[in-house]
Design an enzyme around this catalytic site. Sequence first.
Site, PDB file in Angstrom:
ATOM      1  N   ASP A  78      42.366  -5.602 -39.431  1.00 46.20           N
ATOM      2  CA  ASP A  78      41.142  -5.836 -40.192  1.00 46.20           C
ATOM      3  C   ASP A  78      40.773  -4.517 -40.880  1.00 46.20           C
ATOM      4  OD1 ASP A  78      38.521  -6.983 -40.901  1.00 46.20           O
ATOM      5  OD2 ASP A  78      37.768  -5.605 -39.361  1.00 46.20           O
ATOM      6  N   ASP A  95      37.217  -3.494 -42.758  1.00 42.95           N
ATOM      7  CA  ASP A  95      35.868  -2.962 -42.579  1.00 42.95           C
ATOM      8  C   ASP A  95      35.418  -3.038 -41.122  1.00 42.95           C
ATOM      9  OD1 ASP A  95      35.060  -2.455 -45.469  1.00 42.95           O
ATOM     10  OD2 ASP A  95      35.750  -4.530 -45.544  1.00 42.95           O
ATOM     11  N   THR A 104      41.947  -9.136 -44.090  1.00 39.96           N
ATOM     12  CA  THR A 104      40.555  -8.823 -44.400  1.00 39.96           C
ATOM     13  C   THR A 104      39.828  -9.999 -45.037  1.00 39.96           C
ATOM     14  OG1 THR A 104      39.148  -7.290 -45.672  1.00 39.96           O
ATOM     15  CG2 THR A 104      41.261  -7.882 -46.641  1.00 39.96           C
ATOM     16  N   GLY A 105      38.524  -9.927 -45.004  1.00 43.48           N
ATOM     17  CA  GLY A 105      37.719 -10.899 -45.734  1.00 43.48           C
ATOM     18  C   GLY A 105      37.515 -10.520 -47.183  1.00 43.48           C
ATOM     19  N   LYS A 121      42.633 -15.779 -40.711  1.00 41.15           N
ATOM     20  CA  LYS A 121      43.587 -14.666 -40.619  1.00 41.15           C
ATOM     21  C   LYS A 121      44.772 -15.045 -39.723  1.00 41.15           C
ATOM     22  CE  LYS A 121      40.081 -11.059 -41.293  1.00 41.15           C
ATOM     23  NZ  LYS A 121      39.502  -9.811 -40.769  1.00 41.15           N
ATOM     24  N   ASP A 161      37.063  -6.553 -35.477  1.00 39.74           N
ATOM     25  CA  ASP A 161      35.719  -6.298 -34.945  1.00 39.74           C
ATOM     26  C   ASP A 161      34.720  -7.402 -35.244  1.00 39.74           C
ATOM     27  OD1 ASP A 161      35.461  -5.780 -37.766  1.00 39.74           O
ATOM     28  OD2 ASP A 161      33.630  -4.675 -37.310  1.00 39.74           O
ATOM     29  N   ASN A 169      35.361 -13.283 -37.702  1.00 42.26           N
ATOM     30  CA  ASN A 169      36.510 -13.751 -38.478  1.00 42.26           C
ATOM     31  C   ASN A 169      37.836 -13.204 -37.948  1.00 42.26           C
ATOM     32  OD1 ASN A 169      36.028 -11.115 -39.304  1.00 42.26           O
ATOM     33  ND2 ASN A 169      36.272 -11.540 -41.482  1.00 42.26           N
TER      34      ASN A 169
END
Length: 273
Positions: free
Chosen positions: A9, A11, A42-43, A200, A223, A226
């Site tokens: 991930d 951020d 990632t989002g 993901k 973290d 998601n």
Amino acid sequence: MEYKLIALDLDGTTARRNRISNQNITAIKWAMARGIKVIIATGRSIGAVRKVAKKLGIIEKKMPVIAFNGGLIYDFTKEKILKQTVFSNAELINIFNMANKYKAQLWAYSVDNEHLSYVNTKHSLMVKWMSFHTKQKIKLIHNPSTLQDRAYKFVVSGKKENVLNFKTKILVKYEFNIFNWSYLPNQSLNLEISQKGSDKKDALEYLTKIYNIQPSEVIAMGDGSNDYEMLKWAGVGIAMGNVKNRLKNISDDTNTYYRRSGVAKIINKYFKK
């Protein structure tokens, strides 16, 4: 166990916005130089991940990236979409109508134009924050029925009661993935919505089958909500030190805070024995 792939991930795990510690950069490049695949999951949109992917050497090593929480798998080397899962035009229109009905602030990433997002207001903190950090052009939609596009992902914000009512109605009608979204702590409630089958974990499954890598050979770090399914699925799921107990409870290991170069510490722990 010989681990062959690291899923990261961005951020709150690897980076803060586009700032990455030298220790994390060095460790990630060290791993890829030894044939270990490193996949960003990632989002973020593709445009928002490009700079980080270049800084980490992901593009140079021809590694694909997972964006929009699994909604898009992209090859920067060939500038090519490998796989995408999107919201249909009808779903885009319906979600705009429902957001307006329940007074929720909405942001939708366009499929037809990677630099464009649709919003139902220009005056909310969420829209201003997103506009500044994503650098996306925004288009205010007064009449959702005029929309002819599709969407990769929605971000929703507003008063807690309004957003919860919106969420309840969405889940009655659709089987979408809905995640807590934590970048705006002053807002009452923030969510992001991804298409069913767009996670993901689903995107990683797709890539590991191509690479002939087993889930047991994957280390994943995250973290947020998601990241939940990804951490459960991976051979070793690692929760960052700043996460809530729900994520820690399903993780195989916990990490230090991302600001303390947690990614580098995990690479040292599992690969430099």
